[in-house]
Write a protein that holds these residues in place. Structure first.
Motif, PDB file in Angstrom:
ATOM      1  N   ALA A  84       0.855  -1.195   0.000  1.00 17.77           N
ATOM      2  CA  ALA A  84       0.000   0.000   0.000  1.00 17.77           C
ATOM      3  C   ALA A  84       0.888   1.241   0.000  1.00 17.77           C
ATOM      4  CB  ALA A  84      -0.908  -0.006   1.225  1.00 17.77           C
ATOM      5  N   GLY A  85       0.497   2.244  -0.783  1.00 15.04           N
ATOM      6  CA  GLY A  85       1.253   3.492  -0.821  1.00 15.04           C
ATOM      7  C   GLY A  85       2.434   3.462  -1.784  1.00 15.04           C
ATOM      8  N   ARG A  86       2.672   2.328  -2.447  1.00 17.37           N
ATOM      9  CA  ARG A  86       3.738   2.264  -3.458  1.00 17.37           C
ATOM     10  C   ARG A  86       3.114   2.474  -4.832  1.00 17.37           C
ATOM     11  NH1 ARG A  86       8.697   0.162  -1.731  1.00 17.37           N
ATOM     12  NH2 ARG A  86       8.617  -0.846   0.290  1.00 17.37           N
ATOM     13  N   VAL A 112      -5.436   8.794  -1.895  1.00 20.54           N
ATOM     14  CA  VAL A 112      -4.232   8.186  -2.458  1.00 20.54           C
ATOM     15  C   VAL A 112      -4.000   8.755  -3.866  1.00 20.54           C
ATOM     16  CG1 VAL A 112      -3.129   6.015  -3.135  1.00 20.54           C
ATOM     17  CG2 VAL A 112      -4.590   6.092  -1.107  1.00 20.54           C
ATOM     18  N   TYR A 116      -0.900   5.072  -7.429  1.00 21.10           N
ATOM     19  CA  TYR A 116      -0.385   4.464  -6.193  1.00 21.10           C
ATOM     20  C   TYR A 116      -1.403   3.462  -5.672  1.00 21.10           C
ATOM     21  CZ  TYR A 116       3.607   7.568  -5.941  1.00 21.10           C
ATOM     22  OH  TYR A 116       4.791   8.201  -6.203  1.00 21.10           O
TER      23      TYR A 116
END
Length: 169
Positions: A84-86, A112, A116
């Motif tokens: 998550a968040g990449r 987000v 991502y």
């Protein structure tokens, strides 16, 4: 008198692949053979099932010989990495390198940034069989209202543009 040697009795090695270790043991005993070395490896076959044997089925061996078997110890469980968040690209690489198959769904997110990862299924930290599929939800950005100039377009063109951009007319 003269004793004629009948030589050693040979038997054909039975096929044990797909059998449980107990079945393999019974089959070998019935053929006058025995289980030799037992090795265990991860595989997709059910746990304690024979996946390989040596000698191979059909080979003639002396009665009393041992047959080595390799048993499945079930599927290897792997902890799902947190992506998550990449970026979608980074997340896919991390998951594929860990042995997972990645599928992607795109979703709007107000929190987000576009491209991502918002979330993943199964969740990070869960233990799942190696080779499982992981779905990553990738942000398309926020669902902001855009003003679109549809002047000069027919109603059908305008509606198909709106539909293709997942807006509601």
């Amino acid at each position: 008198g003269v004793v004629l040697s009948r030589g050693l009795q040979t038997v054909k090695v039975p096929d044990l692949v797909g059998k449980t270790v107990d079945e393999a043991d019974s089959i070998l005993k019935a053929a006058g053979l025995s289980v030799g070395k037992i090795e265990r490896i991860y595989s997709d076959e059910p746990e304690d099932t024979v996946i390989r044997q040596s000698p191979k089925p059909g080979v003639k061996v002396e009665k009393g010989s041992a047959v080595d078997v390799t048993l499945s110890q079930g599927t290897q469980l792997v902890r799902v990495p947190d992506v998550a968040g990449r970026t979608a690209t980074e997340a896919s690489l991390i998951l594929e390198n860990a042995g997972f198959k990645v599928s992607r769904v795109d979703d709007f997110s107000d929190t987000v940034a576009k491209d991502y990862v918002i979330r993943q299924t199964p969740a990070a930290g869960e233990k799942v069989p190696k080779g499982s599929g992981i779905t990553i939800a990738v942000s398309k950005g926020s669902r902001q209202v855009q003003l679109i100039d549809l002047r000069g377009k027919t109603r059908n063109d305008a509606e198909s543009w709106i539909t293709s951009h997942e807006l509601t007319a």
